[in-house]
Scaffold this motif. Structure first.
Motif, PDB file in Angstrom:
ATOM      1  N   MET A 208       0.582  -1.111  -0.118  1.00  0.00           N
ATOM      2  CA  MET A 208       0.510  -0.027  -0.017  1.00  0.00           C
ATOM      3  C   MET A 208       0.928   1.562  -0.459  1.00  0.00           C
ATOM      4  O   MET A 208       2.141   1.403   0.587  1.00  0.00           O
ATOM      5  N   VAL A 209       1.241   2.076  -1.129  1.00  0.00           N
ATOM      6  CA  VAL A 209       1.737   3.312  -0.968  1.00  0.00           C
ATOM      7  C   VAL A 209       0.215   4.899  -1.253  1.00  0.00           C
ATOM      8  O   VAL A 209      -0.407   4.855  -1.612  1.00  0.00           O
ATOM      9  N   ASN A 210       0.573   5.165   0.410  1.00  0.00           N
ATOM     10  CA  ASN A 210      -0.381   6.324   0.119  1.00  0.00           C
ATOM     11  C   ASN A 210      -0.582   7.095  -0.720  1.00  0.00           C
ATOM     12  O   ASN A 210       0.772   7.776  -1.030  1.00  0.00           O
ATOM     13  N   ARG A 211      -1.288   7.790  -1.548  1.00  0.00           N
ATOM     14  CA  ARG A 211      -1.222   8.486  -2.275  1.00  0.00           C
ATOM     15  C   ARG A 211      -1.429   9.781  -1.689  1.00  0.00           C
ATOM     16  O   ARG A 211      -2.281  10.601  -0.887  1.00  0.00           O
ATOM     17  N   LYS A 212       0.009  10.480  -2.390  1.00  0.00           N
ATOM     18  CA  LYS A 212      -0.033  12.297  -1.848  1.00  0.00           C
ATOM     19  C   LYS A 212       0.021  13.097  -3.161  1.00  0.00           C
ATOM     20  O   LYS A 212       0.597  12.497  -4.336  1.00  0.00           O
ATOM     21  N   ILE A 213       0.318  14.653  -2.803  1.00  0.00           N
ATOM     22  CA  ILE A 213       0.948  15.341  -4.057  1.00  0.00           C
ATOM     23  C   ILE A 213       2.472  15.948  -3.934  1.00  0.00           C
ATOM     24  O   ILE A 213       2.996  15.637  -2.948  1.00  0.00           O
ATOM     25  N   LEU A 214       2.836  15.391  -5.002  1.00  0.00           N
ATOM     26  CA  LEU A 214       4.232  15.267  -5.486  1.00  0.00           C
ATOM     27  C   LEU A 214       4.315  16.493  -5.021  1.00  0.00           C
ATOM     28  O   LEU A 214       4.503  17.819  -5.918  1.00  0.00           O
ATOM     29  N   THR A 215       5.681  16.545  -5.008  1.00  0.00           N
ATOM     30  CA  THR A 215       6.807  17.729  -4.801  1.00  0.00           C
ATOM     31  C   THR A 215       7.583  17.929  -5.839  1.00  0.00           C
ATOM     32  O   THR A 215       7.675  17.747  -7.013  1.00  0.00           O
ATOM     33  N   LEU A 216       7.600  18.959  -6.220  1.00  0.00           N
ATOM     34  CA  LEU A 216       8.682  20.231  -7.066  1.00  0.00           C
ATOM     35  C   LEU A 216      10.010  18.816  -7.323  1.00  0.00           C
ATOM     36  O   LEU A 216       9.716  18.306  -8.709  1.00  0.00           O
ATOM     37  N   ASP A 217      10.286  18.568  -6.290  1.00  0.00           N
ATOM     38  CA  ASP A 217      11.498  17.625  -6.371  1.00  0.00           C
ATOM     39  C   ASP A 217      11.482  15.660  -7.232  1.00  0.00           C
ATOM     40  O   ASP A 217      11.794  15.898  -7.884  1.00  0.00           O
ATOM     41  N   GLU A 218       9.745  16.146  -6.680  1.00  0.00           N
ATOM     42  CA  GLU A 218       9.443  14.611  -6.246  1.00  0.00           C
ATOM     43  C   GLU A 218       8.843  14.386  -8.376  1.00  0.00           C
ATOM     44  O   GLU A 218       9.262  13.855  -8.222  1.00  0.00           O
ATOM     45  N   PHE A 219       8.275  15.612  -8.320  1.00  0.00           N
ATOM     46  CA  PHE A 219       7.986  15.215  -9.823  1.00  0.00           C
ATOM     47  C   PHE A 219       8.928  15.667 -10.538  1.00  0.00           C
ATOM     48  O   PHE A 219       9.144  15.302 -11.729  1.00  0.00           O
ATOM     49  N   THR A 220      10.093  16.141 -11.229  1.00  0.00           N
ATOM     50  CA  THR A 220      11.027  16.915 -11.867  1.00  0.00           C
ATOM     51  C   THR A 220      11.663  15.292 -11.399  1.00  0.00           C
ATOM     52  O   THR A 220      12.482  15.001 -12.554  1.00  0.00           O
ATOM     53  N   ILE A 221      11.821  14.603  -9.984  1.00  0.00           N
ATOM     54  CA  ILE A 221      13.005  13.450 -10.414  1.00  0.00           C
ATOM     55  C   ILE A 221      12.032  12.654 -11.584  1.00  0.00           C
ATOM     56  O   ILE A 221      12.646  10.756 -12.295  1.00  0.00           O
ATOM     57  N   GLN A 222      10.868  12.235 -11.110  1.00  0.00           N
ATOM     58  CA  GLN A 222       9.484  11.239 -11.103  1.00  0.00           C
ATOM     59  C   GLN A 222       9.848  11.509 -13.679  1.00  0.00           C
ATOM     60  O   GLN A 222      10.183  10.332 -13.817  1.00  0.00           O
ATOM     61  N   GLN A 223       9.991  12.529 -13.464  1.00  0.00           N
ATOM     62  CA  GLN A 223      10.319  13.395 -15.365  1.00  0.00           C
ATOM     63  C   GLN A 223      11.308  12.337 -15.833  1.00  0.00           C
ATOM     64  O   GLN A 223      11.159  12.152 -16.751  1.00  0.00           O
ATOM     65  N   MET A 224      12.394  12.531 -15.367  1.00  0.00           N
ATOM     66  CA  MET A 224      14.429  11.821 -15.523  1.00  0.00           C
ATOM     67  C   MET A 224      13.756  10.576 -15.952  1.00  0.00           C
ATOM     68  O   MET A 224      14.426  10.333 -16.546  1.00  0.00           O
TER      69      MET A 224
END
Ligand code: AHG
Ligand code: MN
Ligand code: MN
Length: 339
Positions: A2-18
């Motif tokens: 189970m992974v809690n859904r949460k709002i992505l931070t700027l760092d998390e988002f850019t890493i995800q994009q990468m």
């Protein structure tokens, strides 16, 4: 698991994009994180601008011949500082600096990117508690790695931008940035001190109801521009007007609103400023990139902003920018009038 859904931070988002690009080096993510840090520091000072002796003129005149406010200097130092101490930026150009700076150390000389910025936009609004901003623009260097960057790295057409963005210090603080893949907006969550993804995949509406221009200059504009402004004020079948006029005097705030709600923003030539007021590299190009990725358009009245090859760092340009449908109306109107 189970992974809690949460709002992505700027760092998390850019890493995800990468992670979507197996060959990405992470340099752009690093650079955006550095800019996010500078934004948070500037935000703190902006929020207490009325309290401390940071408000008001620094007593210097910048390279554009305008008074430099203390916060302009502070913001410039913050952005410069994070980029110099980071590992992704080889050099910078700033509205507040006479010339570009090549960081010229072994790490920076091997970095891929150069960054240009307007550290504090709308500084005339600081002392009256009206939204202001920071604007940035990122290019891949054209000179080979391993040496200091040079002028040609900075004098690139806007179409070469890899990313561009802005921070608006408003009723909340937001960082919005674009890459070719999309425009995303992050709101600073003061409870955790992080920019959190609040406006994913921003699209500029094709039509809006807002036109933004400095009406005080009306009698200095060329006749076709004056005529178009009067069209904005009329009820016509073509435009669905009259439009609502909104002009804050911080282009970050004016363009942020128009990007979200739809609208057109103009800074035409005036008798005093025949080349326009806004700076091509620090203001027009980054917004032209953001607005185009979001589906809108930007021109200088004749050609696309992103196609202009700059010849000077502090070059000015006229600017017409906004919703695609409204820009097309403007273009066909100017063509008819000029014919
Ligand atoms: P800056 O504070 O960086 O000098 O930029 C101010 C710019 C821009 O943000 C704004 O849209 C424009 O100047 C307003 O100019 P006018 O007051 O001439 O309309
Ligand atoms: Mn500005
Ligand atoms: Mn400025």
């Amino acid at each position: 698991m189970m992974v809690n859904r949460k709002i992505l931070t700027l760092d998390e988002f850019t890493i995800q994009q990468m992670r979507a690009f197996p060959h990405a080096t992470g340099e752009l993510s690093n650079l955006l994180r550095d800019l996010g840090l500078a934004a948070k520091r500037i935000n703190v000072e902006v929020n207490k601008a009325g309290l401390v002796d940071i408000l008001g003129d620094a007593g210097e005149i910048n390279v554009q011949g305008e008074d430099v406010k203390k916060l302009d200097v502070y913001a410039n130092n913050q952005v410069m500082g994070v980029l110099k101490h980071g590992i992704s930026c080889a050099g910078i150009g700033s509205e507040e600096l006479d010339d570009f700076i090549a960081f010229d150390d072994p790490v920076s000389n091997n970095s891929k990117y150069v960054c240009m910025f307007d550290p504090l936009d709308g500084s005339g609004n600081i002392d009256v508690n009206v939204s202001i901003g920071t604007i940035f623009s990122v290019y891949r260097r054209v000179t080979p790695k391993g040496q200091p960057v040079s002028r040609e790295d900075f004098l690139q057409a806007g179409i070469n931008q890899v990313a561009a963005g802005y921070i608006v210090y408003g009723s909340s603080t937001m960082l919005v940035y674009a890459t070719r893949r999309g425009v995303n907006g992050f709101t600073l969550d003061p409870s955790i001190g992080e920019f959190s993804l609040s406006h994913p995949n921003i699209q500029c509406p094709e039509f809006g109801k807002i036109y933004s221009v400095n009406h005080g200059n009306f009698f200095q504009y060329e006749k076709p521009v004056q005529d178009y402004i009067q069209v904005c004020q009329q009820k016509t079948k073509e435009t669905g007007g009259p439009y609502t006029q909104r002009y804050i005097g911080s282009m970050v705030s004016d363009l942020h609103r128009n990007l979200i709600k739809g609208g057109i923003f103009m800074y035409p030539a005036t008798k005093d400023k025949p080349k326009g007021k806004l700076r091509l590299l620090y203001e027009c190009n980054p917004f032209a990139f953001i607005v185009e990725v979001a589906g809108g358009k930007a021109t200088n009245g004749k050609v696309r902003i992103l196609d202009i090859v700059p010849t000077e760092l502090h070059q000015r340009s006229t600017l017409f920018i906004g919703s695609k449908g409204m820009m097309e109306e403007l273009e066909s109107f100017l063509q008819r009038e000029n014919a």
